[in-house]
Design a protein around this motif. Structure first.
Motif, short mmCIF file in Angstrom:
data_model
loop_
_atom_site.label_atom_id
_atom_site.label_comp_id
_atom_site.label_asym_id
_atom_site.label_seq_id
_atom_site.Cartn_x
_atom_site.Cartn_y
_atom_site.Cartn_z
N SER A 1 -5.19 -11.34 -1.74
CA SER A 1 -4.90 -10.15 -2.48
C SER A 1 -5.79 -9.08 -2.14
CB SER A 1 -4.82 -10.34 -4.05
OG SER A 1 -6.16 -10.79 -4.44
N HIS A 2 -6.87 -9.47 -1.67
CA HIS A 2 -7.82 -8.25 -1.28
C HIS A 2 -7.29 -7.62 -0.15
CE1 HIS A 2 -10.60 -9.40 -4.17
NE2 HIS A 2 -10.86 -10.69 -3.68
N LEU A 3 -6.70 -8.32 0.97
CA LEU A 3 -6.16 -7.99 2.05
C LEU A 3 -4.90 -6.88 1.90
CD1 LEU A 3 -5.47 -11.10 4.75
CD2 LEU A 3 -7.12 -8.63 5.00
N ASN A 4 -4.01 -7.31 0.97
CA ASN A 4 -3.23 -6.32 0.48
C ASN A 4 -3.56 -5.07 -0.19
OD1 ASN A 4 -0.45 -7.82 0.97
ND2 ASN A 4 -1.57 -9.64 -0.07
N TRP A 5 -4.77 -5.20 -0.78
CA TRP A 5 -5.22 -3.96 -1.50
C TRP A 5 -5.81 -3.17 -0.33
CZ3 TRP A 5 -3.11 -2.37 -5.63
CH2 TRP A 5 -2.73 -2.89 -6.73
N PHE A 6 -6.51 -3.61 0.52
CA PHE A 6 -7.14 -2.86 1.78
C PHE A 6 -5.87 -2.30 2.54
CE2 PHE A 6 -10.55 -5.90 2.09
CZ PHE A 6 -11.51 -5.31 0.85
N MET A 7 -4.81 -2.88 2.75
CA MET A 7 -3.67 -2.34 3.34
C MET A 7 -2.67 -1.20 2.48
SD MET A 7 -1.51 -2.55 5.85
CE MET A 7 0.21 -2.17 6.25
N TYR A 8 -2.94 -1.42 1.45
CA TYR A 8 -2.40 -0.45 0.57
C TYR A 8 -2.87 0.84 0.51
CZ TYR A 8 -0.52 1.89 -3.71
OH TYR A 8 0.10 2.64 -4.66
N HIS A 9 -4.44 0.57 0.44
CA HIS A 9 -5.17 1.73 0.31
C HIS A 9 -5.19 2.64 1.89
CE1 HIS A 9 -8.80 4.30 -0.14
NE2 HIS A 9 -9.27 3.79 0.91
N GLN A 10 -4.98 2.05 2.83
CA GLN A 10 -4.73 2.60 4.07
C GLN A 10 -3.58 3.41 4.29
OE1 GLN A 10 -7.51 2.74 6.69
NE2 GLN A 10 -6.20 4.42 7.23
N VAL A 11 -2.58 2.55 3.65
CA VAL A 11 -1.22 3.34 3.86
C VAL A 11 -1.03 4.52 2.84
CG1 VAL A 11 1.29 3.02 3.05
CG2 VAL A 11 0.33 1.21 4.22
N LEU A 12 -1.98 4.52 1.96
CA LEU A 12 -2.00 5.70 0.82
C LEU A 12 -2.64 6.63 1.71
CD1 LEU A 12 -2.75 4.34 -2.79
CD2 LEU A 12 -0.60 5.59 -1.96
N GLN A 13 -3.79 6.52 2.44
CA GLN A 13 -4.47 7.46 3.09
C GLN A 13 -3.81 8.08 4.27
OE1 GLN A 13 -7.67 8.53 2.22
NE2 GLN A 13 -7.09 6.91 0.67
N ASP A 14 -2.88 7.35 4.77
CA ASP A 14 -1.81 8.02 5.82
C ASP A 14 -0.98 9.01 5.05
OD1 ASP A 14 -3.59 6.70 7.65
OD2 ASP A 14 -2.01 4.99 8.02
N LEU A 15 -0.28 8.18 4.17
CA LEU A 15 0.70 9.05 3.31
C LEU A 15 0.15 10.59 2.88
CD1 LEU A 15 2.62 6.55 1.31
CD2 LEU A 15 3.59 8.00 3.06
N ASP A 16 -1.09 10.55 2.40
CA ASP A 16 -1.78 11.57 1.96
C ASP A 16 -1.92 12.62 3.12
OD1 ASP A 16 -3.34 12.95 -0.05
OD2 ASP A 16 -5.06 12.44 0.97
N SER A 17 -2.25 12.05 4.50
CA SER A 17 -2.44 13.02 5.50
C SER A 17 -1.22 13.47 5.93
CB SER A 17 -2.98 12.31 6.49
OG SER A 17 -2.42 11.32 7.16
N LEU A 18 -0.15 12.76 5.79
CA LEU A 18 1.30 13.46 6.02
C LEU A 18 1.76 14.56 4.94
CD1 LEU A 18 3.35 10.07 7.11
CD2 LEU A 18 2.37 12.07 8.46
N ALA A 19 1.28 14.13 3.66
CA ALA A 19 1.70 15.10 2.61
C ALA A 19 0.88 16.64 2.90
CB ALA A 19 1.27 14.49 1.29
#
Length: 611
Positions: free
Chosen positions: A418-436
């Protein structure tokens, strides 16, 4: 001169300094003031006061005090505490033999011979003695006996006894409790066979023994196939009865082996002295026959899958040996169940790959910055990129990007997954934020195990990650992974509803693979994503094509748009589009790309269709 009483005789005897000293040292319940007072009179300057004091102490003592004539072997005096413990009145005892009245039969004759020899030498003797009371009850006494000399000859002895029966009973009860606790700690509560803890300890012991002797041995892991059917069809009470019967059979049939253990649920383990392949196969066949014999009242065919590893050929530690046996057993399960597999080099390579995958996942857990999302574009029917699936990759120690296929199956079995999934989700959010921040509001699909989403705290946690970014909930598509999860559990649909109420989207991932997909259609979702295994042969296999058409019908019925992954060619894309599929993903359209490349594709047409 009047004849002295037996008590006066005892007091006279105690005037001997060494006997009196023993009385001080070993009597347990004399009061401190009385002892000090007695010591103050050791010079015996006032003999009358000494007699009064000594008489008081002897008569009031909580210890038994006896005076015995050595030659005649008769009691000369016993104090009142003797009567309290043994039940004999003084007149029943005086002139009688201690052996005749008190011996319990608990001590051998040599025990008493040693006693008399010590007394005759004029020495002091002490021991714990079990005696019998008038009622026949056994009592345990701390006993001290001191010789008394008359004109240089040992004529009598004084015995001081302290009743420790209650303490002994308490100690026995404590030992029994400790024994029962040890039994509970080391045995399975249902079948009473050694449990996993006991098995592991025994395995460690066997390894140490083999290190000294150089002998080989083997470990069997066996799992009951189809046992769940017994519980489902007959209930857990009958399931327990089934396990008890199987356990008795295994214990009886394998009694010549080192240990048979019930390590949990429907799993058993065995330590065997055997290591020859043919011998191991024979034991395996015996187990198969033993398990497959019907249990009265239960009409379910239960078989077993057996894995074997040999020490030290396959592994030299208990943990590695169990992993080897477990992997061999898993191979039997994957190959159709019911059989025996002995660990071999092919399995060793698989084990090595599994360990490498685990190490890679652990590396990412320690250093989350090594998680690098790649984005696999998803296009609509016009060829325009509407979003992407975020795929987890890990940059290894050599800087090489490792795809999910290299580690995800092993990582998903780890507690820390579950920690790996949360790390991944956090990184995806950072990338989406940079696109936004560049004005690009693209939609991203993120894989999430169903058991994580079912956690009561999931909705709050996923929101806490998003807050503080420019990412909208509608940009997040949670792809439900983890085949075989029980969809009937209430937590999952409740949380999915809450997520959709807040604007998140949900997709059923890997649809068409496995056997729970019809149930999963009842979940509150927004998309169905067909597994690439379903579509890969649609150009050449009519059954595959019909399966896709069936899923299309179901998606239309439930009003779920369909996403097909694994599009590998133009022909495949055209055919799927012609069937009515709404969204497409696959390497023909685009390979997974880094964020910088995806940014150039987002919202743009990357595939042209002929009108």
């Amino acid at each position: 001169m009047p004849k002295k009483s037996s008590l006066e005789t005892l007091v006279d005897s105690l005037a001997n300094g060494s006997v009196l000293r023993d009385l001080f040292n070993f009597t347990r319940h004399f009061s401190r003031s009385s002892m000090e007072e007695m010591r103050a009179h050791l010079d015996f300057s006032d003999l009358q006061s000494f007699y009064r004091l000594a008489t008081h102490i002897i008569e009031q003592s909580h210890d038994i005090i006896e005076l015995v004539d050595l030659k005649r072997q008769e009691f000369v005096y016993v104090n009142p505490q003797f009567t309290s413990v043994f039940g004999y009145e003084q007149h029943e005892v005086i002139g009688k033999s201690p052996a005749q009245l008190l011996r319990s039969g608990e001590h051998p004759e040599e025990f008493y011979q040693e006693f008399y020899e010590t007394i005759r030498k004029g020495e002091t003797w002490s021991a714990e003695v079990t005696s019998r009371t008038k009622s026949g009850e056994l009592v345990t006494l701390e006993t001290l006996a001191s010789s008394i000399r008359t004109q240089g000859e040992v004529t009598h002895y004084v015995v001081i006894k302290h009743d420790i029966s209650e303490r002994k009973r308490h100690e026995a009860t404590k030992r029994q409790s400790q024994k029962e606790l040890a039994m509970l700690a080391n045995t399975h509560p249902l079948t009473k066979l050694p449990n996993k803890r006991m098995f592991t300890q025994s395995l460690e012991h066997t390894i140490k023994k083999s290190e000294r002797t150089g002998e080989s041995f083997s470990v069997f892991f066996l799992d009951l196939d189809n046992f769940k059917t017994v519980n489902d069809a007959y209930g857990h009470q009958e399931g327990d009865r089934f396990l008890i019967e199987i356990s008795k059979r295994l214990e009886r049939q394998l009694q010549n082996e080192e240990l048979v253990a019930h390590v949990g649920g429907d799993e058993y383990a065995l330590i065997s002295k055997l290591s020859d392949r043919n011998d191991l196969l024979e034991v395996g066949k015996l187990i198969l026959r033993t398990v497959e014999q019907p249990v009265e009242g239960i009409n379910v065919q239960v078989t077993s899958s057996i894995g074997v590893a040999v020490y030290p050929r396959d592994a030299k530690t208990s943990e590695e040996l169990m992993r080897c046996a477990d992997l061999a057993q898993y191979h039997v399960k994957e190959s159709g169940k019911r059989g025996i597999e002995i660990f071999n080099e092919d399995l060793r390579r698989k084990l090595h790959a599994e360990q490498e995958s685990k190490d890679l996942a652990l590396l990412a857990l320690r250093e989350p910055e090594r998680i690098v999302p790649l984005y696999h574009p998803i296009i609509d029917r016009d060829g325009i990129v509407q979003g992407a699936e975020a795929l987890m990759t890990i940059r290894d120690k050599n800087g090489k990007i490792r795809r999910a296929a290299e580690f995800i199956n092993t990582a998903s079995k780890m507690r820390e997954f579950s920690h790996l999934n949360w790390f991944m989700y956090h990184q995806v959010l950072q990338d989406l934020d940079s696109l936004a921040k560049r004005g690009i509001y693209s939609r991203m699909s993120v894989n999430m195990p169903k058991r994580m989403i079912a956690d009561p705290a999931f909705v709050e946690e996923i929101e806490s990650y998003r807050k503080g970014t420019a990412v909208r909930p509608s940009q997040i598509v949670l792809e439900l992974t983890e085949r075989g999860y029980d969809h009937s559990r209430e937590e999952l649909p409740k949380n999915l509803e809450r997520l959709r109420e807040q604007g998140y989207c949900v997709a059923l991932d890997d649809f068409g693979k496995g056997n729970n997909n019809l149930d999963s259609l009842l979940l509150p979702v927004d998309y169905i994503k067909i597994d690439h295994e379903v579509t890969k042969n649609i150009l050449v296999d009519e059954q595959s094509l019909k399966k896709v058409q069936l899923i299309l019908t179901a998606s239309t019925l439930f009003d779920y748009p369909l996403i097909v992954e694994g599009v590998r060619s133009e022909e495949m894309l055209i055919q799927l589009r012609g069937l009515g599929v709404q969204y497409f993903q696959g390497n023909y359209i685009s390979r997974p790309v880094q964020l910088s490349t995806y940014r150039k594709k987002a919202g743009r047409r990357i595939v042209e269709f002929n009108a």
